[in-house]
Design an enzyme around this catalytic site. Structure first.
Site, PDB file in Angstrom:
ATOM      1  N   ARG A 276      29.577  20.261  58.017  1.00 35.40           N
ATOM      2  CA  ARG A 276      30.794  20.810  57.415  1.00 35.40           C
ATOM      3  C   ARG A 276      31.910  19.793  57.622  1.00 35.40           C
ATOM      4  O   ARG A 276      32.536  19.737  58.675  1.00 35.40           O
ATOM      5  CB  ARG A 276      31.150  22.165  58.043  1.00 35.40           C
TER       6      ARG A 276
ATOM      7  N   TYR B  17      27.069  16.648  61.824  1.00 30.15           N
ATOM      8  CA  TYR B  17      27.616  17.948  61.456  1.00 30.15           C
ATOM      9  C   TYR B  17      27.845  18.028  59.946  1.00 30.15           C
ATOM     10  O   TYR B  17      28.393  17.098  59.344  1.00 30.15           O
ATOM     11  CB  TYR B  17      28.924  18.196  62.207  1.00 30.15           C
TER      12      TYR B  17
ATOM     13  N   GLU C 209      36.472  26.715  62.507  1.00 27.36           N
ATOM     14  CA  GLU C 209      35.714  27.913  62.843  1.00 27.36           C
ATOM     15  C   GLU C 209      35.121  27.796  64.248  1.00 27.36           C
ATOM     16  O   GLU C 209      35.075  28.773  64.998  1.00 27.36           O
ATOM     17  CB  GLU C 209      34.605  28.130  61.810  1.00 27.36           C
TER      18      GLU C 209
ATOM     19  N   ASP D 162      34.937  22.079  64.279  1.00 25.24           N
ATOM     20  CA  ASP D 162      35.811  22.371  63.144  1.00 25.24           C
ATOM     21  C   ASP D 162      36.665  23.592  63.472  1.00 25.24           C
ATOM     22  O   ASP D 162      36.623  24.105  64.597  1.00 25.24           O
ATOM     23  CB  ASP D 162      34.997  22.591  61.865  1.00 25.24           C
TER      24      ASP D 162
ATOM     25  N   ASP E  80      31.056  24.315  67.400  1.00 21.76           N
ATOM     26  CA  ASP E  80      31.155  23.286  66.355  1.00 21.76           C
ATOM     27  C   ASP E  80      32.526  22.621  66.305  1.00 21.76           C
ATOM     28  O   ASP E  80      33.544  23.251  66.626  1.00 21.76           O
ATOM     29  CB  ASP E  80      30.845  23.895  64.980  1.00 21.76           C
TER      30      ASP E  80
ATOM     31  N   GLU F 191      27.009  27.973  69.593  1.00 19.69           N
ATOM     32  CA  GLU F 191      26.846  29.098  68.655  1.00 19.69           C
ATOM     33  C   GLU F 191      25.428  29.650  68.607  1.00 19.69           C
ATOM     34  O   GLU F 191      25.226  30.855  68.643  1.00 19.69           O
ATOM     35  CB  GLU F 191      27.243  28.685  67.220  1.00 19.69           C
TER      36      GLU F 191
ATOM     37  N   HIS G 217      36.223  14.440  60.649  1.00 21.87           N
ATOM     38  CA  HIS G 217      34.824  14.271  61.029  1.00 21.87           C
ATOM     39  C   HIS G 217      34.149  13.217  60.172  1.00 21.87           C
ATOM     40  O   HIS G 217      34.605  12.876  59.088  1.00 21.87           O
ATOM     41  CB  HIS G 217      34.074  15.603  60.893  1.00 21.87           C
TER      42      HIS G 217
END
Length: 897
Positions: A306, A304, A85, A83, A81, A8, A351
Site C-alpha cells: 500500500r 509493503y 491505517e 501507513d 503496517d 496485524e 514508502h
C-alpha cells in the site's frame, strides 16, 4: 524480561517471531481491535467531534491475549503496517490497554519496516519512535467523515428514495463516474465516415499498405469522406493514379521503462494483464508481503503493497542493476540508476514502490511454493521492478509518403523496427483499449524501398466506419481515473469497487462496469440534492485537506468543522423535501434512460393501457418503479431491473433468483445469522405457525453464482437417491448441520466436500454407507411396531437398538451371534434411551414416581420459601432458565448431524 511485539496478522506474527527469537513474544491484533459502533451518536460534532469506540468480541479476545503477554514484560513494541491505517491500529491497541491500566511501568515503542525480512526487522528494532500523531489525526478525520456522511446521508436516501441502500463519501463519487459514462454512451450518436487504403508492391516484389491522407491537394480529416459515393470516388482516383515513393522519413526514438509499481498501477496492470480484480490483487499481494515458506523459513517476497511511492531503496536498486548485468549483459544496464517521481494527484511518497525483497529470488526460483495467483502476481512485480532499471529500448521509426507526380494525391505508411530491445526484452507494459490500434500501426515492419521507386497498385479499398462511444470503465480504467482526479486513496479502491457491487449499484459484464437502475437512481438523487458532495473537484479538495492533516499542516477538528457546517445545513434542507419533488427530479434526469426514443417516432411515455395516461417514474414502499400517471386506476406498472432483470424492491441481504415453476412463489437468496440460505415464498401473516420452506446453502457453494435450478434442488431436499441393491431400502440424500449426508433408515453416511448432494448417484451413496453398514447388522423388525431392530458396534462394545432404545450385549457375546429373540429380551430387561433421545421423557416419568413421596415435605418448605424475597428471585431465575432450556430444545435441528 520479554518484549511484546504487536502486528496485524498471525502469518506476520509467526514470521517475525522467528526472526526476533525467544526474547520476544509476537502477537497478532487481527486488524483493528476497536471501531465506531454502528449507531447514531458514535461521532458527536457538538462535542468537538468526540468519538465513542467499541471493542468487539474478537478485539476483546486479542486485547486480553496482549495483556496476558505483558505480565512481566518491560516493553510493548507496536509493529503494525507503515501507513495511516497501521498507525491507527497501534494507537487503538495502546489506548485500549491504557483504559484498562495495563501499561504501568511498561515502555511503549513504535517501529515500522517496509519488508518482512530478517535485516529489515533488525534495523527497525534499532530505530524505534513514538506514535505519529498527525497520521492518527488523519485517520480520525477520515473515519469521522465517512461515518457522518454514511449515517447522515443514508437515512435521507431511505426516507426520500425507498429501495436504496447507502451512500458514501468516495463510493458515491465513483458510482457517479460510472453512471455518467453510461449516460454518455446512451446519448452517443454514431457518425459515419470512410477511409481509403491501398495495397502496393515495391520493385523487389514486397507488399505493404498505405492510407489516403491527401486528396486533390487537401489534407483529409476524419470525416472528409462522409459517405460511400465520396469514398468510392476517392478510391477510383487512387486506382487510376501512377504512384511512386515521394518521401521516406526515418528517425530513431527511445522508449523508457515504466516506474516500479504503486498500489494503483499494480491494480491496473494486474487487471489488464492477469484479469485479476482489485480485491484479488490486494489479497494476493498481502500474502506475498507476509511471506511464504522457503526451505523451512517464512520469507516475505515483496515490500509493503500500500504505497504511492515510485522510488526504491538504494540497496535494492544496486542489487537489481547487478542482476541485470549478470542476467542480460552490460548493454542492458544504464550508466546511472534511474530515478522516478510520481505524477498522481495527492500522492504521498513516504514508502517505497512495490518491489521484490530480494531480486535473486526469481519467479522460477520460488514458483514451486506459490499458488497460481501468487506466482502470476509475483512475476509481474519482479519483472516490472527489474525492467524499471534497464536500458531504454531504441526503435527506428519510418514514415513513407507515396503519391502521384503532382503530389495532389498522397498516401502514408508508418512502421517501426526495434533497433535495441532494452527493457522490452523483459517486460512490455499493458495498454488500455484506445492505445492498442496505435501500437499495431507503430510496431508494423515496412519493406525496404527508396525515394522515387515506382509502385504497383495491387488493390485499393474503401472502408466504412462509425465513431464509437466512450468505453465503459473497467476496474483498471476506473482506478486510473480516480487516481488522476485525486479521489480516495489507492489502498481503498478495492473495497470501494466491492461495495458498489455488493449494494447492487453496478454489475460487471465482460470486465466492464454497468450501472444498475438502482445505482442510477441514487446518483441522480445525490446530484440533484447533494451536488457538491458527489462533485469530483470538491472530493479531491477534501482529500488534499486530509493529506495536509497527515503532514501536520492542518488541524483535523478545523477541517471537520468546516465540512460539517455546510453538510449538515444541506441535509437539513431535505427535511421539507417532498416525494413529488424527488420523483420530478429523477424523472427528468433519467427519462431518456427509462423511455428511450422509439424508431417510429411515437411517444415512448404513452401508456399502452389507457388513452390519456403518461408513463413516468414512481416511488413505492419498496422502491422505485415505472407506472402510469393514472395509477392506481390504471394498473400498468413495470419494475426497475437489477441482477439480470429481477425486481429491485427487495430488502438488504436478499436476492430474487426466480419463481418456483410448480407454485409460482418467489425463490430468494437470503443471508441469515448462520450464513446464506434460500427460501420459497413468504410467511403467512394469518397463520404464524406455517413457515416458508428454507434450505441452507453448502459452505463450498458460492451464493453469488447460485442458480434458480440449484435453489429448487436444495429446497427439495431430502431427495430419494434409489433403493439399496442388497436390502431394497430407500437411500435419501440431504443436508445436515455438519454438511451433506446420505441416509438409509436410521443409518447415516457422511459425504465429502467433492460430493454434490443434488446430483450424487446410487453407487456413490452405497459407498458412503458401506463403512457404517459394516458395523451394523439388521436382526429383523419389532413385533409391536414393525420398526427395525439392529445390532451395532459401539464405543464401549456392541449393543442392540430399537428406535431410541438401546441395550448393551453381555460381555463375551458377539454381534454376529445374537438373534432377534435375544435382542428383544435384552431391550425389555435393560433397555435405556439413547442419549439426547428419550432422556427427557424418562426423567419426567422418574420424577412422577417420587413426587408423591415428597409432597408433604415440599408443601412445608414452599410455605417458608414463599415469605422470602430471595427465594422468590431464585425461583423466578429457575423458571426463566427452564423456559430458555425448553425453547432451545424445541429449536434444535432434528437431524443427527
Amino acid at each position: 524480561m520479554k518484549n511484546v511485539v504487536v502486528v496485524e496478522s498471525p502469518a506476520k506474527a509467526k514470521t517475525i517471531n522467528r526472526y526476533l527469537g525467544s526474547d520476544y513474544t509476537v502477537i497478532a491484533s487481527f486488524g483493528h481491535v476497536r471501531d465506531l459502533p454502528p449507531k447514531d451518536g458514535s461521532v458527536r460534532p457538538d462535542e468537538n467531534f468526540a468519538m465513542s469506540w467499541q471493542t468487539d468480541e474478537r478485539g476483546s479476545k486479542q486485547i486480553t491475549a496482549i495483556a496476558k503477554a505483558l505480565k512481566g514484560a518491560s516493553k510493548l513494541i507496536l509493529a503494525t503496517d507503515p501507513d495511516r491505517e497501521g498507525e491507527a491500529i497501534s494507537w487503538h491497541v495502546r489506548s485500549a490497554l491504557e483504559e484498562k491500566k495495563l501499561l504501568k511501568g511498561i515502555e511503549v515503542e513504535r517501529v515500522t519496516f517496509n519488508e518482512i525480512t530478517k535485516n529489515a526487522i533488525a534495523a527497525a528494532m534499532k530505530a524505534p519512535r513514538t506514535l505519529d500523531r498527525p497520521l492518527i489525526d488523519a485517520y480520525l478525520a477520515r473515519r469521522a467523515l465517512d461515518y457522518l456522511v454514511g449515517f447522515t446521508l443514508s437515512p435521507v436516501l431511505w426516507r426520500k428514495l425507498p429501495g436504496s441502500r447507502s451512500a458514501g463519501r468516495v463510493q458515491s463519487v465513483a458510482l457517479r463516474l460510472i453512471c455518467e459514462r453510461e449516460a454518455e454512451i446512451e446519448v452517443f450518436k454514431a457518425k459515419e465516415y470512410w477511409s481509403v487504403e491501398g495495397l502496393f508492391t515495391t520493385p523487389k516484389k514486397a507488399d505493404f499498405s498505405a492510407k489516403l491522407t491527401h486528396l486533390e491537394g487537401k489534407k483529409l480529416d476524419q470525416f472528409a469522406l462522409p459517405d460511400e459515393a465520396t469514398a468510392h470516388k476517392a478510391r477510383d482516383l487512387v486506382r487510376a493514379s501512377a504512384l511512386s515513393v515521394r518521401k521516406i522519413e526515418r528517425k530513431r526514438t527511445r522508449r523508457n521503462p515504466a516506474p516500479p509499481f504503486t498500489t494503483s498501477t499494480l491494480q491496473q496492470e494486474a487487471s489488464r494483464k492477469l484479469g485479476m480484480s482489485a480485491q484479488t490483487t490486494m489479497r494476493t499481494a498481502q500474502q506475498l508481503y507476509e511471506g511464504v515458506d522457503l526451505n523451512g523459513e517464512t520469507v516475505g517476497l515483496i515490500t509493503y503493497m500500500r504505497t504511492d511511492g515510485v522510488t526504491m531503496a538504494t540497496e535494492a536498486v544496486q542489487a537489481i542493476r547487478s542482476h541485470i548485468n549478470t542476467a542480460f549483459g552490460k548493454d542492458y544496464c544504464p550508466a546511472k540508476p534511474r530515478s522516478y517521481a510520481t505524477k498522481a494527484k495527492n500522492a504521498q511518497e513516504a514508502h517505497e514502490a512495490i518491489r521484490p525483497t530480494d531480486v535473486s529470488r526469481t519467479p522460477d526460483a520460488v514458483a514451486a511454493v506459490l499458488t497460481a495467483d501468487q506466482k502470476r502476481l509475483y512475476e509481474l512485480i519482479w519483472k516490472r521492478s527489474v525492467a524499471s532499471q534497464m536500458q531504454s529500448a531504441e526503435l527506428d521509426q519510418t514514415a513513407i509518403t507515396i503519391g502521384d507526380n503532382t503530389d495532389q494525391t498522397l498516401l502514408r505508411a508508418t512502421g517501426s523496427i526495434i533497433a535495441f530491445d532494452g527493457f522490452l526484452k523483459l517486460y512490455i507494459e499493458g495498454h488500455d483499449d484506445k492505445d492498442k490500434n496505435n501500437d499495431d500501426d507503430q510496431n508494423r515492419l515496412l519493406p525496404a524501398m527508396a525515394e522515387g521507386d515506382s509502385l504497383n497498385t495491387k488493390d485499393v479499398k474503401a472502408e466504412q466506419h462509425f465513431t464509437q462511444p466512450p468505453p465503459r470503465y473497467s476496474e483498471a480504467s476506473l482506478v486510473k481515473k480516480m487516481e488522476e482526479i485525486g479521489i480516495g486513496r489507492p489502498s481503498t479502491y478495492a473495497s470501494i469497487l466491492s461495495v458498489l457491487r455488493d449494494r447492487n449499484y453496478v454489475r460487471l459484464e465482460a470486465r466492464r462496469f454497468i450501472p444498475e437502475d438502482r445505482g442510477r437512481l441514487v446518483t441522480a438523487f445525490l446530484t440533484s440534492f447533494f451536488q457538491r458532495y458527489v462533485d469530483t473537484g470538491f472530493t479531491a479538495s477534501l482529500e488534499t485537506q486530509l493529506d495536509d492533516i497527515s503532514d501536520g499542516r492542518a488541524d483535523w477538528h478545523d477541517v471537520m468543522s468546516a465540512f460539517w457546517q455546510d453538510f449538515s445545513a444541506t441535509v437539513a434542507k431535505t427535511k421539507d423535501l417532498k416525494i413529488s419533488d424527488v420523483i420530478d427530479a429523477l424523472d427528468q434526469d433519467l427519462g431518456n434512460h427509462f423511455f428511450p426514443p422509439r424508431p417510429d417516432g411515437s411517444d415512448p411515455r404513452h401508456c399502452p393501457s389507457c388513452t390519456d395516461g403518461r408513463l413516468g417514474l414512481k416511488l413505492g414502499r419498496h422502491g422505485a418503479f415505472l407506472g402510469c400517471s393514472n395509477y392506481p386506476e390504471c394498473r400498468t406498472t413495470r419494475p426497475l431491473t437489477v441482477d439480470n432483470g429481477e425486481d429491485t424492491a427487495l430488502p438488504d441481504g436478499m436476492r430474487l433468483l426466480g419463481h418456483d415453476p410448480a407454485t409460482g412463489e418467489d425463490i430468494t437468496l437470503r443471508r441469515g445469522p448462520y450464513g446464506l440460505y434460500v427460501q420459497r415464498g413468504e410467511p403467512d401473516p394469518e397463520d404464524k405457525k406455517a413457515k416458508p420452506k428454507r434450505a441452507t446453502i453448502p459452505k463450498d457453494r458460492n451464493g453469488e453464482e447460485l442458480t434458480l435450478k440449484e435453489a429448487i434442488g436444495l429446497l427439495s431436499l431430502p431427495r430419494d437417491v434409489g433403493p439399496h441393491p442388497e436390502t431394497g431400502e430407500m437411500i435419501t440424500a440431504g443436508l445436515g448441520r455438519f454438511g451433506p449426508f446420505v441416509k438409509m433408515g436410521s443409518i447415516y453416511g457422511t459425504l465429502s466436500k467433492d460430493d454434490d448432494v443434488l446430483t450424487i448417484g446410487l453407487n456413490r451413496a452405497v459407498d458412503a454407507l458401506a463403512k457404517k453398514l459394516a458395523s451394523i447388522r439388521a436382526l429383523g423388525t419389532h413385533p409391536k411396531d414393525g420398526e427395525a431392530v439392529i445390532v451395532r458396534k459401539g464405543r464401549f462394545g456392541p449393543y442392540v437398538q430399537h428406535g431410541q432404545l438401546i441395550a448393551t450385549l453381555p460381555k463375551g457375546d458377539s454381534m454376529d451371534d445374537i438373534t432377534l429373540e435375544e435382542a428383544l429380551a435384552l431391550l425389555d430387561e435393560k433397555g435405556k434411551p439413547l442419549k439426547g433421545g428419550l432422556k427427557t421423557a424418562t426423567k419426567k416419568t422418574a420424577t412422577k414416581k417420587t413426587t408423591t413421596k415428597k409432597t408433604t415435605a415440599r408443601k412445608t418448605t414452599s410455605k417458608k420459601a414463599a415469605s422470602s424475597p430471595k427465594s422468590k428471585t431464585t425461583t423466578q431465575k429457575a423458571k426463566t432458565a427452564k423456559t430458555k432450556m425448553a425453547n432451545t430444545t424445541a429449536d434444535k435441528d432434528d437431524m443427527p448431524f
